[in-house]
Design a protein around this motif. Structure first.
Motif, mmCIF file in Angstrom:
data_model
loop_
_atom_site.group_PDB
_atom_site.id
_atom_site.type_symbol
_atom_site.label_atom_id
_atom_site.label_comp_id
_atom_site.label_asym_id
_atom_site.label_seq_id
_atom_site.Cartn_x
_atom_site.Cartn_y
_atom_site.Cartn_z
ATOM 1 N N ALA A 359 47.375 31.708 1.775
ATOM 2 C CA ALA A 359 46.709 30.896 2.765
ATOM 3 C C ALA A 359 45.647 29.943 2.572
ATOM 4 C CB ALA A 359 46.571 31.872 4.041
ATOM 5 N N VAL A 360 44.830 30.584 1.696
ATOM 6 C CA VAL A 360 43.664 29.898 1.156
ATOM 7 C C VAL A 360 44.361 28.411 0.654
ATOM 8 C CG1 VAL A 360 41.710 29.736 -0.632
ATOM 9 C CG2 VAL A 360 42.158 31.818 0.810
ATOM 10 N N PHE A 361 45.282 28.452 -0.144
ATOM 11 C CA PHE A 361 45.514 27.080 -0.622
ATOM 12 C C PHE A 361 46.315 26.171 0.206
ATOM 13 C CE2 PHE A 361 45.076 29.393 -4.591
ATOM 14 C CZ PHE A 361 44.241 28.459 -5.456
ATOM 15 N N ARG A 362 46.998 26.743 1.180
ATOM 16 C CA ARG A 362 47.682 26.109 2.263
ATOM 17 C C ARG A 362 46.837 25.513 3.296
ATOM 18 N NH1 ARG A 362 50.262 30.128 4.534
ATOM 19 N NH2 ARG A 362 51.824 30.276 2.967
ATOM 20 N N HIS A 363 45.795 26.333 3.712
ATOM 21 C CA HIS A 363 44.872 25.808 4.964
ATOM 22 C C HIS A 363 43.454 25.462 4.333
ATOM 23 C CE1 HIS A 363 47.962 27.036 7.753
ATOM 24 N NE2 HIS A 363 48.055 28.079 6.964
ATOM 25 N N GLY A 364 43.003 25.969 3.090
ATOM 26 C CA GLY A 364 41.605 25.571 2.722
ATOM 27 C C GLY A 364 41.536 24.466 1.788
ATOM 28 N N VAL A 374 39.857 19.106 -2.496
ATOM 29 C CA VAL A 374 38.648 20.030 -2.465
ATOM 30 C C VAL A 374 38.847 21.176 -1.597
ATOM 31 C CG1 VAL A 374 36.934 18.303 -3.350
ATOM 32 C CG2 VAL A 374 37.289 18.963 -0.718
ATOM 33 N N PHE A 375 38.215 22.340 -1.943
ATOM 34 C CA PHE A 375 37.999 23.620 -1.155
ATOM 35 C C PHE A 375 37.257 23.010 0.146
ATOM 36 C CE2 PHE A 375 39.580 25.598 -4.690
ATOM 37 C CZ PHE A 375 40.822 26.425 -4.286
ATOM 38 N N ALA A 376 37.641 23.329 1.563
ATOM 39 C CA ALA A 376 36.633 23.585 2.475
ATOM 40 C C ALA A 376 36.111 24.665 2.652
ATOM 41 C CB ALA A 376 37.567 23.264 3.858
ATOM 42 N N TYR A 377 34.801 24.628 3.160
ATOM 43 C CA TYR A 377 34.011 26.033 3.432
ATOM 44 C C TYR A 377 34.604 26.714 4.435
ATOM 45 C CZ TYR A 377 29.885 28.992 3.496
ATOM 46 O OH TYR A 377 29.088 29.948 3.522
ATOM 47 N N GLY A 381 42.592 27.331 11.355
ATOM 48 C CA GLY A 381 44.070 27.394 11.508
ATOM 49 C C GLY A 381 44.707 26.401 12.254
ATOM 50 N N PHE A 382 43.775 25.498 12.971
ATOM 51 C CA PHE A 382 44.377 24.641 13.953
ATOM 52 C C PHE A 382 44.320 23.302 13.236
ATOM 53 C CE2 PHE A 382 43.005 27.731 17.174
ATOM 54 C CZ PHE A 382 44.149 27.976 17.928
ATOM 55 N N GLY A 383 43.701 23.161 11.983
ATOM 56 C CA GLY A 383 43.532 21.918 11.440
ATOM 57 C C GLY A 383 42.095 21.712 11.369
ATOM 58 N N GLY A 384 41.150 22.131 12.000
ATOM 59 C CA GLY A 384 39.800 21.953 11.958
ATOM 60 C C GLY A 384 39.425 22.330 10.548
ATOM 61 N N GLN A 385 38.333 21.638 10.152
ATOM 62 C CA GLN A 385 37.629 22.143 8.670
ATOM 63 C C GLN A 385 36.322 21.811 8.508
ATOM 64 O OE1 GLN A 385 40.708 19.596 6.868
ATOM 65 N NE2 GLN A 385 39.405 17.801 6.484
ATOM 66 N N MET A 386 35.566 22.481 7.897
ATOM 67 C CA MET A 386 34.085 22.178 7.766
ATOM 68 C C MET A 386 33.782 22.031 6.161
ATOM 69 S SD MET A 386 30.630 24.380 8.840
ATOM 70 C CE MET A 386 30.517 23.456 10.325
ATOM 71 N N LEU A 387 33.493 20.867 5.757
ATOM 72 C CA LEU A 387 33.053 20.504 4.516
ATOM 73 C C LEU A 387 31.629 20.753 4.084
ATOM 74 C CD1 LEU A 387 35.074 17.258 3.814
ATOM 75 C CD2 LEU A 387 35.680 19.870 3.005
#
Length: 527
Positions: A359-364, A374-377, A381-387
């Motif tokens: 899941a880290v590689f799929r969603h992160g 890059v990895f997000a911080y 799970g909805f597509g939102g991400q914080m860099l």
């Protein structure tokens, strides 16, 4: 450590400049004459002959006397100053030692911090049985706490220890409720649970002392409780709890008096009256809204700040490795288990660990317009991400130190370039130091911890030396590491007594000596 999954990462490139000598021209060093900051021998809390020999051996081959002074002060700092209680259980044939390790200037034991404080000594534990018992004793006390409440992150002296230290309670609204005479802080942090597993597995791997751990019913009880919590915290925000309050069992702790574990079936909420947003959770204490995706929620970061999106990628990476290592431990010692419980636990840990890793590689992993993948911080799970990245470990910068990915993997190298750039909102560059900070302390405050992680994940000798030079400049003449330092003013710092950072510095020097001896500029010790 659990190796990277070749199906989910790109091929690892040859080491870039691994054997490069120091190449940058450097001005002559100006001695800082850093002081001896260790307590007098009679006032040290715990002394290990093995660690004292390490200090003498390492400082004798360090040409930079200020760097040597820092190592001499910092590496033994946990033993010198933070061992608040150690019971070796001599009368019971050393079967159940107990230790209470405070963080430094806060008289409480954090699960994460105590793990990080003791890990630098583990390689030498087989040489000193008292030191080995001290570390095992900390694991046993961690188990006591987590069997009682795996959602809490910091605790008071256990019931069988000396008189507990009391402080004013916050009046938090926390579900599940807890006994404030036991819990110091009830912030649920996923990395705390990973730290408990990590110290346990590393202890057995290095000392080969599995019997005193796996035959401890309270430790096994804590493992079961932590696994239950992980599965609970994989739920989406609006999913129903996995079981009702009425069906939730209470766990009686072994070898302690009148302690019953808090129920887990209600999930977790945390509310505090405060004007600091990172000290409480939104949605009536639930925190950020997430969708089930194989990741595990963490209400708070390793900085003790609230997450914005509860799927904290560094913590998920850390727990995935810890679960895989725990599975291997159970498999290796399963022949010592007459009830055949350990193989079942091994399978449960492995399955959870693989699910989280995938899941880290799929969603992160996200596509950055400048740095590529890059990895997000944090994600939801909805597509939102914080860099972003935060200096506290686990962090994105520290992923190789967690055993999650190689420091030469292209995905990590992209992430590292991002983290150590002005595109990371918590990266600061000044005249004294440059590195990562975080919301916990705020603008222009760099955590020396990030410079240590930078040195340990570097692929050139020049970058390693740059990091060590910055660390020397930021002690403000105290000869010890701090929590954070103003990027332009070393005398503006937080926490003069922060054992985790001190131990991490010592661990960094030992690793640099192993991988980059030319950086330390070794000389022969005097006869």
């Amino acid at each position: 450590m659990y190796p990277p999954d070749e199906t989910t990462t790109q091929p690892i490139l040859p080491p870039p400049c691994q054997d490069c000598p120091l190449s940058k021209p450097r001005p002559p060093r100006i001695p800082l004459h850093l002081p001896n900051a260790r307590p007098m021998v009679a006032k040290r809390k715990f002394t290990s002959d093995a660690i004292e020999q390490v200090v003498q051996r390492v400082t004798a081959v360090m040409a930079d006397r200020d760097l040597a002074a820092l190592f001499r002060n910092c590496y033994p700092n946990t033993l010198d100053t933070t061992v608040a209680w150690f019971h070796d259980d001599h009368a019971n044939d050393y079967k159940r030692p107990r230790s209470f390790i405070v963080t430094g200037d806060i008289p409480a034991m954090w699960i994460r911090d105590s793990t990080q404080q003791l890990l630098p000594y583990l390689p030498f534990a087989p040489l000193d049985y008292d030191l080995q018992n001290l570390i095992l004793g900390a694991i046993k006390v961690q188990a006591t706490y987590l069997a009682y409440n795996p959602y809490a992150n910091a605790f008071r002296m256990p019931p069988d220890g000396p008189k507990p230290v009391h402080h004013q309670t916050h009046g938090d609204r926390v579900v599940p409720p807890y006994d404030p005479s036991i819990v110091w802080e009830a912030k649920y942090e996923l990395d705390s649970l990973a730290a408990f597993f990590k110290l346990s597995t590393e202890y057995v791997r290095i000392t080969k002392d599995s019997i005193r751990l796996i035959q401890d019913k309270e430790w096994l009880q804590a493992v079961h409780r932590v696994l239950d919590l992980i599965e609970e915290q994989m739920r989406g925000t609006w999913e129903e709890p996995r079981r009702s309050k009425e069906k939730e069992p209470h766990y009686s702790l072994v070898n302690t008096t009148s302690l019953k574990g808090v129920p887990l079936g209600e999930g977790y909420r945390f509310l505090r009256t405060t004007d600091i947003p990172t000290e409480t959770l939104g949605q009536d204490g639930l925190g950020g809204v997430v969708k089930r995706c194989g990741l595990v929620k963490s209400a708070f970061r390793p900085s003790d700040d609230a997450t914005t999106m509860p799927f904290l990628i560094p913590a998920n990476a850390m727990i995935s490795v810890a679960l895989q290592d725990l599975a291997m431990l159970f498999e290796q010692v399963s022949y010592k288990d007459p009830l055949a419980v350990l193989p079942i636990l091994a399978e449960r840990c492995r399955s959870l660990g693989l699910t989280i890793r995938e899941a880290v590689f799929r969603h992160g992993v996200v596509q950055h317009p400048k740095y590529g993948q890059v990895f997000a911080y944090e994600v939801d799970g909805f597509g939102g991400q914080m860099l972003m990245d935060d200096a506290n470990i686990p962090s994105l910068l520290s992923l190789p130190l967690l055993g999650f990915i190689s420091k030469r993997d292209p995905l990590y190298l992209n992430t590292r370039k991002y983290v150590l750039s002005d595109d990371n909102p918590w990266f600061f560059r000044g005249s004294q130091i440059e590195g990562v900070g975080g919301p916990h302390v705020g603008r222009d405050m760099v955590w020396p911890m990030s410079a240590m992680v930078r040195a340990r994940t570097a692929t050139t000798a020049d970058e390693v030396l740059d990091a060590l030079e910055m660390l020397k400049r930021t002690t403000a003449g105290t000869g010890l590491m701090h929590e954070s330092v103003n990027k332009n003013n070393a005398t503006d710092f937080t926490r003069s007594w922060f054992s985790w950072a001190n131990g991490l510095f010592g661990e960094t020097i030992l690793e640099v000596l192993e991988e980059w001896p030319e950086v330390i500029e070794t000389i022969q010790p005097a006869d």
